[in-house]
Design a protein around this motif. Structure first.
Motif, short mmCIF file in Angstrom:
data_model
loop_
_atom_site.label_atom_id
_atom_site.label_comp_id
_atom_site.label_asym_id
_atom_site.label_seq_id
_atom_site.Cartn_x
_atom_site.Cartn_y
_atom_site.Cartn_z
N ASP A 49 0.84 -1.20 0.00
CA ASP A 49 0.00 0.00 0.00
C ASP A 49 0.87 1.25 0.00
N MET A 132 -8.95 -2.70 4.10
CA MET A 132 -8.53 -1.35 4.46
C MET A 132 -8.84 -0.32 3.35
N THR A 136 -11.51 2.80 3.64
CA THR A 136 -11.01 4.16 3.39
C THR A 136 -11.97 4.90 2.46
N ALA A 157 -6.78 9.08 -9.05
CA ALA A 157 -6.36 7.67 -8.97
C ALA A 157 -7.62 6.79 -8.93
N TYR A 202 -5.06 11.61 -17.24
CA TYR A 202 -4.39 12.87 -16.87
C TYR A 202 -3.04 13.02 -17.54
N ASN A 226 -6.56 11.69 -3.93
CA ASN A 226 -5.58 10.61 -3.75
C ASN A 226 -4.20 10.99 -4.26
N CYS A 248 -7.50 12.19 1.27
CA CYS A 248 -7.17 10.79 1.58
C CYS A 248 -5.68 10.52 1.42
N PHE A 279 -7.95 12.51 6.73
CA PHE A 279 -8.36 11.42 7.63
C PHE A 279 -7.44 10.23 7.44
N VAL A 281 -7.73 5.94 7.79
CA VAL A 281 -8.80 4.95 7.74
C VAL A 281 -9.28 4.54 9.13
N LEU A 324 3.27 0.62 -7.46
CA LEU A 324 2.26 1.59 -7.02
C LEU A 324 2.61 3.00 -7.49
N GLY A 327 2.40 3.32 -11.47
CA GLY A 327 1.07 3.08 -12.03
C GLY A 327 0.97 1.76 -12.77
N GLY A 331 -5.75 -1.43 -10.27
CA GLY A 331 -6.53 -1.88 -9.13
C GLY A 331 -5.64 -2.34 -8.01
N1 LIG Z 1 -6.00 8.14 4.46
C1 LIG Z 1 -5.94 6.80 4.54
O1 LIG Z 1 -6.18 6.19 5.59
C2 LIG Z 1 -5.58 6.04 3.31
C3 LIG Z 1 -5.76 4.65 3.25
C4 LIG Z 1 -5.47 3.97 2.06
C5 LIG Z 1 -4.97 4.70 0.97
N2 LIG Z 1 -4.78 6.03 1.09
C6 LIG Z 1 -4.29 6.83 -0.05
O2 LIG Z 1 -5.17 6.61 -1.14
C7 LIG Z 1 -4.46 6.77 -2.36
C8 LIG Z 1 -4.70 5.56 -3.25
O3 LIG Z 1 -4.18 4.39 -2.58
P1 LIG Z 1 -4.48 2.93 -3.16
O4 LIG Z 1 -4.07 1.96 -2.14
O5 LIG Z 1 -5.87 2.91 -3.68
O6 LIG Z 1 -3.46 2.84 -4.37
P2 LIG Z 1 -3.83 2.62 -5.91
O7 LIG Z 1 -4.64 3.78 -6.37
O8 LIG Z 1 -4.40 1.26 -6.09
O9 LIG Z 1 -2.39 2.62 -6.57
C9 LIG Z 1 -1.66 3.81 -6.65
C10 LIG Z 1 -2.01 4.56 -7.97
O10 LIG Z 1 -1.66 5.93 -7.82
C11 LIG Z 1 -1.42 6.47 -9.09
N3 LIG Z 1 -0.18 7.28 -9.04
C12 LIG Z 1 1.04 6.87 -8.63
N4 LIG Z 1 1.91 7.89 -8.75
C13 LIG Z 1 1.20 8.95 -9.22
C14 LIG Z 1 1.54 10.30 -9.56
N5 LIG Z 1 2.79 10.77 -9.41
N6 LIG Z 1 0.56 11.11 -10.04
C15 LIG Z 1 -0.71 10.65 -10.20
N7 LIG Z 1 -1.08 9.38 -9.90
C16 LIG Z 1 -0.14 8.55 -9.41
C17 LIG Z 1 -1.25 5.32 -10.06
O11 LIG Z 1 -2.43 5.22 -10.85
P3 LIG Z 1 -2.55 5.97 -12.28
O12 LIG Z 1 -2.12 4.99 -13.32
O13 LIG Z 1 -3.98 6.32 -12.34
O14 LIG Z 1 -1.62 7.16 -12.23
C18 LIG Z 1 -1.18 4.09 -9.16
O15 LIG Z 1 -1.73 2.94 -9.77
C19 LIG Z 1 -3.00 6.99 -1.96
O16 LIG Z 1 -2.75 8.38 -1.94
C20 LIG Z 1 -2.93 6.43 -0.58
O17 LIG Z 1 -1.87 6.97 0.18
C21 LIG Z 1 -5.07 6.71 2.23
#
Ligand SMILES: NC(=O)c1ccc[n+]([C@@H]2O[C@H](COP(=O)([O-])OP(=O)(O)OC[C@H]3O[C@@H](n4cnc5c(N)ncnc54)[C@H](OP(=O)(O)O)[C@@H]3O)[C@@H](O)[C@H]2O)c1
Length: 343
Positions: A49, A132, A136, A157, A202, A226, A248, A279, A281, A324, A327, A331
């Motif tokens: 993650d 998780m 979220t 994302a 994008y 994200n 997030c 926030f 999760v 991650l 990209g 999923g």
């Molecule tokens: N607040 C919380 O408790 C919490 C919990 C879980 C996750 N999160 C956050 O939620 C977000 C998504 O997490 P996820 O687990 O669902 O990951 P995910 O979206 O399944 O995987 C990460 C994706 O982010 C995109 N990405 C990576 N580098 C990038 C960049 N420089 N610019 C734009 N897009 C980029 C890529 O997709 P593209 O091919 O579309 O660029 C990549 O596939 C993250 O920011 C993560 O830290 C927060």
């Protein structure tokens, strides 16, 4: 299991910028022996993650940093192969948000584990859509975003583990949903398979804000953040009065070694009376029963789908993690560590 060994991934050095293979080490160590009241779990699936990137830095945060030379940690799903008491029996499948990942076996007293069965929902989904990332999406969107029918929701994302669930819950709530993603294949899936109203690549749209504006003719009521940077700046410009920004994550900044870009227009929060709330999760753990009930019903009704990218073998966990940030995952990014006999 006495004298048997397992493999696990250690943090070899702290990444500076994008993580690389040199930051990780595959170690062979003895399989731990469970004591009274403990179980030994053979991992079947583990998750990587984006938040783990923050734990690779030596800094104070909501969660302690990983230590150099020590095994990494995260969520996993596994089979109980030995039980010396407690609530779980040999043959049970268990899932935990933390404490078991990045290794093939672990010992636990079971206190942070949940028994799962894989009968209606695949085991690995407990690390994604019903785990998780799903919580979220659910907690962030419903509690902070408070979506109302007819509102416009922008998700960055959008095809990812969190983003895809946000998109679909927002559709269920009757919203217009616009997502951004980094490839045409991801955008096609968002539009054609899960039915969001518009998806923007994008990387190729030639002007992010104009592309979002075109797909959001009535402005943006809710932005699920994200990514950060240019995405956030564009969203702020397009938010409607009393809009909500659900903060997030900002994955575009996690590997940054420079001062982060923007937003330069944060002042808009004032004039537009915006709510901008970050926030973690775990803030929404009190929603977990509603989350499971709603997700089970929506999945059963075919209203929630997701993508997975799977690499096999603990030795590929670092590669999965690096994916991650490039990209390369489509999923939920997962590592399969062994046979899933519940499948
Ligand atoms: N607040 C919380 O408790 C919490 C919990 C879980 C996750 N999160 C956050 O939620 C977000 C998504 O997490 P996820 O687990 O669902 O990951 P995910 O979206 O399944 O995987 C990460 C994706 O982010 C995109 N990405 C990576 N580098 C990038 C960049 N420089 N610019 C734009 N897009 C980029 C890529 O997709 P593209 O091919 O579309 O660029 C990549 O596939 C993250 O920011 C993560 O830290 C927060």
């Amino acid at each position: 299991m006495a004298d048997a060994t397992q493999r696990e991934i250690h943090l070899k050095s702290r990444p500076e910028g994008a993580p690389g293979p040199e930051n990780f080490e595959l170690a062979t160590v003895p399989i731990p022996v469970p004591g009274d009241g403990q179980i030994l779990v053979r991992n079947v699936w583990m998750t990587v993650d984006p938040y783990m990137r923050g734990r690779m830095m030596d800094r104070e945060s909501y969660i302690p940093p990983f230590q150099v030379g020590q095994v990494l940690d995260g969520g996993s799903v596994g089979e109980v192969v030995e039980s010396r008491g407690g609530p779980f029996q040999k043959g049970d499948y268990v899932c935990g948000f933390a404490g078991g990942g990045w290794r093939e076996y672990y010992v636990s007293d079971g206190s942070m584990l949940q028994k799962i069965d894989g009968a209606t929902i695949p085991l690995q989904a407990y690390l994604g859509a019903v785990g998780m990332p799903g919580l979220t999406a659910y907690g962030g969107l419903l509690r902070i975003g408070e979506p109302k029918e007819g509102e416009t929701v922008l998700v960055s994302a959008a095809s990812g583990a969190v983003g895809a669930i946000v998109c679909q819950i927002a559709k269920i709530k009757g919203c217009r949903v616009v997502g951004t993603a980094g490839s045409d294949a991801k955008c096609a899936w968002l539009r054609d398979e899960i039915g969001i109203d518009a998806a923007i690549n994008y990387k190729t749209c030639g002007g992010l804000e104009a592309a979002i504006a075109k797909e959001c003719p009535k402005g943006v009521d809710i932005y699920f953040e994200n990514v950060g940077g240019e995405h956030l700046e564009a969203a702020l410009n397009l938010m409607n009065q009393h809009g909500r920004l659900i903060m997030c994550g900002m994955i575009s900044q996690y590997n940054s070694t420079d001062v982060p870009v923007g937003p330069t227009n944060l002042i808009l929060v004032v004039g537009k009376s915006l709510k901008m709330q970050g926030f973690i999760v775990t803030d929404h753990l009190d929603m977990i029963v509603d989350f499971f009930n709603d997700m089970a019903a929506w999945i059963g009704a075919g209203k929630i789908k997701w993508q997975e990218t799977v690499l096999d073998g603990i030795e590929n966990a670092p590669r999965a993690f690096m994916n991650l940030f490039s990209g390369e995952n489509f999923g939920k990014m997962l590592v399969r560590l062994g046979p899933d006999r519940a499948a």
